[in-house]
Design a protein around this motif. Structure first.
Motif, PDB file in Angstrom:
ATOM      1  N   VAL A   1       2.032   9.366  -5.469  1.00  0.00           N
ATOM      2  CA  VAL A   1       2.379  10.828  -5.131  1.00  0.00           C
ATOM      3  C   VAL A   1       3.152  11.423  -6.410  1.00  0.00           C
ATOM      4  N   ARG A   2       4.194  10.576  -6.901  1.00  0.00           N
ATOM      5  CA  ARG A   2       4.420  10.825  -8.122  1.00  0.00           C
ATOM      6  C   ARG A   2       3.688  10.606  -9.025  1.00  0.00           C
ATOM      7  N   MET A   3       2.430  10.349  -9.234  1.00  0.00           N
ATOM      8  CA  MET A   3       1.978  10.797 -10.874  1.00  0.00           C
ATOM      9  C   MET A   3       0.954  11.800 -11.062  1.00  0.00           C
ATOM     10  N   LEU A   4       0.642  11.565  -8.849  1.00  0.00           N
ATOM     11  CA  LEU A   4      -0.503  12.950  -8.358  1.00  0.00           C
ATOM     12  C   LEU A   4       0.821  14.151  -8.399  1.00  0.00           C
ATOM     13  N   GLU A   5       1.371  14.329  -7.944  1.00  0.00           N
ATOM     14  CA  GLU A   5       2.120  15.856  -7.854  1.00  0.00           C
ATOM     15  C   GLU A   5       2.970  15.966  -9.097  1.00  0.00           C
ATOM     16  N   ASP A   6       3.205  15.119 -10.608  1.00  0.00           N
ATOM     17  CA  ASP A   6       3.501  15.160 -11.698  1.00  0.00           C
ATOM     18  C   ASP A   6       1.974  16.493 -12.271  1.00  0.00           C
ATOM     19  N   LYS A   7       0.666  15.297 -11.949  1.00  0.00           N
ATOM     20  CA  LYS A   7       0.056  15.951 -13.075  1.00  0.00           C
ATOM     21  C   LYS A   7      -0.181  17.413 -12.356  1.00  0.00           C
ATOM     22  N   ILE A   8      -0.420  17.774 -11.155  1.00  0.00           N
ATOM     23  CA  ILE A   8      -1.184  18.568 -10.655  1.00  0.00           C
ATOM     24  C   ILE A   8       0.039  20.173 -10.986  1.00  0.00           C
ATOM     25  N   ASN A   9       1.444  19.093 -10.850  1.00  0.00           N
ATOM     26  CA  ASN A   9       2.438  20.248 -10.995  1.00  0.00           C
ATOM     27  C   ASN A   9       2.260  20.854 -12.495  1.00  0.00           C
TER      28      ASN A   9
ATOM     29  N   LEU B   1       4.511  28.278 -12.433  1.00  0.00           N
ATOM     30  CA  LEU B   1       5.126  29.123 -11.033  1.00  0.00           C
ATOM     31  C   LEU B   1       5.254  27.785 -10.049  1.00  0.00           C
ATOM     32  N   ALA B   2       3.856  27.698  -9.608  1.00  0.00           N
ATOM     33  CA  ALA B   2       3.961  27.367  -8.239  1.00  0.00           C
ATOM     34  C   ALA B   2       4.372  25.397  -8.795  1.00  0.00           C
ATOM     35  N   ARG B   3       4.586  24.959  -7.624  1.00  0.00           N
ATOM     36  CA  ARG B   3       5.361  23.551  -7.340  1.00  0.00           C
ATOM     37  C   ARG B   3       4.065  22.540  -6.194  1.00  0.00           C
ATOM     38  N   PHE B   4       3.525  21.660  -5.920  1.00  0.00           N
ATOM     39  CA  PHE B   4       2.473  21.282  -4.882  1.00  0.00           C
ATOM     40  C   PHE B   4       3.351  19.906  -4.161  1.00  0.00           C
ATOM     41  N   LYS B   5       4.009  20.156  -2.825  1.00  0.00           N
ATOM     42  CA  LYS B   5       3.560  18.819  -2.485  1.00  0.00           C
ATOM     43  C   LYS B   5       2.421  18.428  -2.054  1.00  0.00           C
ATOM     44  N   LEU B   6       2.319  16.614  -1.676  1.00  0.00           N
ATOM     45  CA  LEU B   6       1.208  16.617  -1.378  1.00  0.00           C
ATOM     46  C   LEU B   6       1.469  16.152  -0.488  1.00  0.00           C
ATOM     47  N   PHE B   7       2.295  15.070   0.138  1.00  0.00           N
ATOM     48  CA  PHE B   7       2.548  13.885   0.400  1.00  0.00           C
ATOM     49  C   PHE B   7       3.794  14.271   1.573  1.00  0.00           C
ATOM     50  N   ASN B   8       3.605  13.884   2.830  1.00  0.00           N
ATOM     51  CA  ASN B   8       5.269  14.108   3.675  1.00  0.00           C
ATOM     52  C   ASN B   8       5.728  12.845   4.357  1.00  0.00           C
ATOM     53  N   THR B   9       6.758  12.250   4.352  1.00  0.00           N
ATOM     54  CA  THR B   9       7.447  11.157   4.041  1.00  0.00           C
ATOM     55  C   THR B   9       8.138  10.814   5.823  1.00  0.00           C
TER      56      THR B   9
ATOM     57  N   THR C   1       0.783  -1.356   0.232  1.00  0.00           N
ATOM     58  CA  THR C   1      -0.076   0.323  -0.158  1.00  0.00           C
ATOM     59  C   THR C   1       1.125   1.187   0.311  1.00  0.00           C
ATOM     60  N   GLU C   2       2.237   1.126   0.558  1.00  0.00           N
ATOM     61  CA  GLU C   2       3.128   2.357   0.685  1.00  0.00           C
ATOM     62  C   GLU C   2       3.737   2.035  -0.181  1.00  0.00           C
ATOM     63  N   GLU C   3       3.286   1.390  -1.248  1.00  0.00           N
ATOM     64  CA  GLU C   3       4.808   1.666  -2.927  1.00  0.00           C
ATOM     65  C   GLU C   3       3.407   1.763  -3.729  1.00  0.00           C
ATOM     66  N   PHE C   4       2.191   1.903  -3.512  1.00  0.00           N
ATOM     67  CA  PHE C   4       1.145   1.909  -4.131  1.00  0.00           C
ATOM     68  C   PHE C   4       1.096   4.057  -4.021  1.00  0.00           C
ATOM     69  N   VAL C   5       1.027   3.873  -2.568  1.00  0.00           N
ATOM     70  CA  VAL C   5       0.411   5.660  -2.625  1.00  0.00           C
ATOM     71  C   VAL C   5       2.319   6.192  -3.094  1.00  0.00           C
TER      72      VAL C   5
ATOM     73  N   ILE D   1       3.872   7.629   5.128  1.00  0.00           N
ATOM     74  CA  ILE D   1       3.397   9.085   3.946  1.00  0.00           C
ATOM     75  C   ILE D   1       2.739   9.471   5.073  1.00  0.00           C
ATOM     76  N   GLU D   2       2.208  11.104   5.163  1.00  0.00           N
ATOM     77  CA  GLU D   2       0.962  11.582   4.907  1.00  0.00           C
ATOM     78  C   GLU D   2       0.308  12.609   4.638  1.00  0.00           C
ATOM     79  N   GLU D   3      -0.830  12.246   4.126  1.00  0.00           N
ATOM     80  CA  GLU D   3      -1.354  13.399   3.582  1.00  0.00           C
ATOM     81  C   GLU D   3      -0.853  14.874   3.455  1.00  0.00           C
ATOM     82  N   CYS D   4      -0.579  15.479   2.380  1.00  0.00           N
ATOM     83  CA  CYS D   4      -0.190  18.116   3.198  1.00  0.00           C
ATOM     84  C   CYS D   4      -0.431  18.151   1.965  1.00  0.00           C
TER      85      CYS D   4
END
Length: 658
Positions: A548-556, A561-569, A540-544, A575-578
């Motif tokens: 995370v990588r796919m979601l952040e790439d899609k959003i960014n 200019l803005a970039r977004f960090k959506l998870f903390n390790t 599940t962590e590997e899934f997340v 990991i936890e959402e942020c």
């Protein structure tokens, strides 16, 4: 949406100010305190009753040097807007004090405030006004798109995260699993749960397993401490056989004891004694029965007489109350008769008096004597007639009252007679009650000594006493034999108890050992389950992490200019959402004002495209940024300028960004 013009009157210290933007970007210059931010406050108040900092309770009135508001002013804001479809809309709001002159007062008193609303110059109710603004945009969406600080500095991180996912779209679980073959096993244990739901299930189960694993060694130690000592048992396999042999011996001895106790004449005499005791019991019942029956009959008679006694008392009380009321009524009638009698004498004693003017009121001459006598005769006749009628009426009332009084006196005499008779009857019933009570008391005393006075009962009791003496004498000779047998029985019973105790200790130890094995097996199963959960958690962590990588790439990819960090390790690898905004790797909180502004404008551009709505953007402290990012919506830049002691407006002619 663009502001074509904005007018302020007596708003937060600005007496009168107007901007004609021609729908273009505008630079507003002014020294500190000249009212640049007030323009943003005025526009937001015009739309949503709040200032640019989202505060509803702020001071609109113009203040005097002593800090007190100036009274009697109208505070208004008016804006001409060009909407997204090209149509124009004029909004105006007027806030003023309400002064009321109370009745009888020479001066008016302040009684509150009123707010008037206008759409395209037409007065409307607040409900219609708010509905018109709601047609343009939702308040939160408007603030998101008009204030570069709102997304990063006002909105909660969870709301920021939800908004980004809404704008850019989420990544489905199937898309994530398709990118990593190792994740295909997830479908084997996910079932109908989402990844996050299953992670919570795993975490909860891991916590539960850890608690169980911590408890098992303690439970094993507790069982070991409770194991009984069986080192003194040398023949555990023969215990039950030895117990069975002793129980057979015990049964034989108990039969021997019963025979010894029951032997010969003792049994016969005992049988006679039981029969005699039954006869005595029956005699006792017969002796008591005749008195008990009579006592019951007398008690029922007493109850009946007492009920009649109390009913008669209640009847007497009712008649006495009626008698008292009749006396009161008679006294009232007598008073009325006395009053009528005095009234009759008063009327009867009245004398005729005649006073007649002997001068004619018409001609002023003296009237003839015969006319005077005629008038006097008529007056006397009328006086006598009226007096006779009044005396007759009084006499009639008196006769009626007297008849009523006589009837009441008759009732009083009858009631008095009935009460006297009832009291005599009450006394006779009271005598019957006392006699019945005495009779019952005497019968109860006889019942107490019923058997003592019966010769047959006394003879049987003496016979019982003698028979008991005979049995005791016969039993005395058997005492030594019975004692010996009883001793053997006690010894066998003690031996059986000792063997039973040893057997119980063996069984308890065997049960304890089985429990220890059960706990060890449970420990092995829990450890295996924990290991499986660890594998699932890793997947599940590997899934997340993949998501995370796919979601952040899609959003960014949606932002310049803005970039977004959506998870903390986390430290433990989880990991936890942020939701943290960054620029070139630097968190938003560590950026300078210029970078923060342009990041906010970049976010506004993306959100404006998503919502299909580009309102005016107010940029405060615009002087601190050398290269302001263009926006889809109109910009009103508020610039600190020490040389401009009054607000100065500069409309930008080159508007290539729009």
């Amino acid at each position: 949406m663009k502001i074509l013009s904005l007018k302020l009157r007596n708003f937060k210290g600005i007496r009168s100010f107007e901007i004609d933007t021609q729908g273009k970007d505008v630079n507003v210059f002014g020294d500190n305190g000249t009212g640049k931010t007030t323009l943003a406050d005025a526009f937001m108040w015009l739309l949503f009753d709040k200032d640019s900092n989202n505060r509803k309770d702020f001071q609109i009135k113009t203040l005097k040097p002593d800090g007190e508001p100036e009274h009697g002013l109208e505070h208004s804001v008016e804006a001409a807007l060009e909407l997204e479809d090209g149509s124009q809309l004029i909004l105006k709001k007027v806030f003023q004090e309400k002064w009321t002159k109370k009745r009888g007062s020479a001066t008016a008193e302040f009684t509150g405030h009123t707010t008037d609303y206008f759409v395209d110059g037409v007065p409307v109710q607040k409900k219609e006004y708010d509905a018109k603004i709601a047609e343009i945009a939702d308040e939160e969406i408007f603030r998101l798109l008009t204030d570069p600080r709102y997304f990063n500095e006002v909105l909660h991180w969870q709301k920021r995260r939800e908004l980004l996912l809404e704008v850019c779209g989420d990544v489905s679980d199937a898309e994530v699993i398709a990118t990593n073959a190792e994740l295909s096993r997830l479908s084997d244990f996910l079932g109908n749960r989402t990844i996050e739901q299953h992670r919570r299930v795993i975490q909860a189960r891991r916590t539960e397993i850890n608690k169980e694993l911590e408890k098992i060694p303690v439970r094993i130690d507790e069982v070991k401490l409770g194991l009984p000592d069986v080192s003194d048992i040398t023949n555990p396999g023969k215990l039950q056989n030895d117990i069975d042999i002793l129980r057979e011996r015990l049964k034989a001895k108990q039969e021997e004891l019963a025979q010894a106790k029951a032997g010969g004449r003792v049994a016969e005499k005992t049988k006679q004694l039981r029969m005699l005791e039954a006869e005595i019991l029956e005699l006792e019942k017969q002796c008591r029965a005749k008195y008990e029956t009579e006592i019951q009959e007398k008690r029922e008679s007493l109850k009946s007489v007492q009920e009649e006694y109390f009913e008669l008392m209640a009847a007497i009380s009712g008649m006495e109350k009626s008698l008292e009321l009749r006396h009161e009524e008679l006294a009232s009638i007598d008073n009325k008769i006395t009053t009528l009698r005095a009234k009759w004498h008063e009327e009867n004693n009245k004398q005729f008096e005649f006073k007649q003017n002997d001068i004619c009121p018409a001609c002023g001459q003296k009237l003839p004597e015969e006319k005077l006598q005629e008038a006097r005769g008529r007056a006397l006749a009328e006086f006598n007639r009226q007096k006779a009628e009044k005396l007759e009426a009084i006499s009639a009332d008196g006769k009626q009252l007297k008849a009523h009084a006589d009837a009441i006196r008759t009732e009083i005499e009858q009631l008095s007679t009935k009460i006297a008779e009832a009291r005599k009857e009450l006394q006779s019933r009271e005598i019957v009650v006392e006699r019945l009570k005495d009779t019952i008391q005497n019968l109860e005393q006889k019942l107490k000594y019923a058997t003592a006075n019966d010769d047959t009962f006394k003879a049987k009791y003496i016979e019982k006493f003698n028979l008991e003496k005979e049995i005791a004498a016969l039993q005395e000779n058997n005492t030594e034999i019975i004692a010996a047998i009883q001793k053997e029985i006690d010894e066998i019973t003690a031996s059986i108890a000792a063997l039973e105790q040893a057997k119980a200790r063996l069984q308890a130890r065997e049960a304890g050992m089985r429990r220890i094995e059960e706990l060890k097996e449970q420990e092995r199963k829990l450890a295996a389950e924990y290991e499986e959960l660890e594998q699932q958690l890793y997947l599940t962590e590997e899934f997340v992490r993949t998501k995370v990588r796919m979601l952040e790439d899609k959003i960014n990819s949606k932002f310049k200019l803005a970039r977004f960090k959506l998870f903390n390790t986390l430290v433990n690898g989880g990991i936890e959402e942020c939701c943290e905004t960054t620029f070139q790797g630097v968190p938003y909180s560590n950026l300078n004002n210029g970078a923060r502004l342009n990041i906010g404008l970049d976010i506004i551009n993306t959100l404006a495209e998503h919502f299909g709505f580009a309102p005016v953007v107010f940029i405060d402290n615009a002087e601190s940024v050398t290269n302001i990012l263009p926006t889809k919506g109109q910009q009103i830049r508020l610039i600190v300028s020490a040389n401009d002691k009054k607000l100065r407006v500069e409309v930008m002619q080159n508007d290539s960004s729009k």
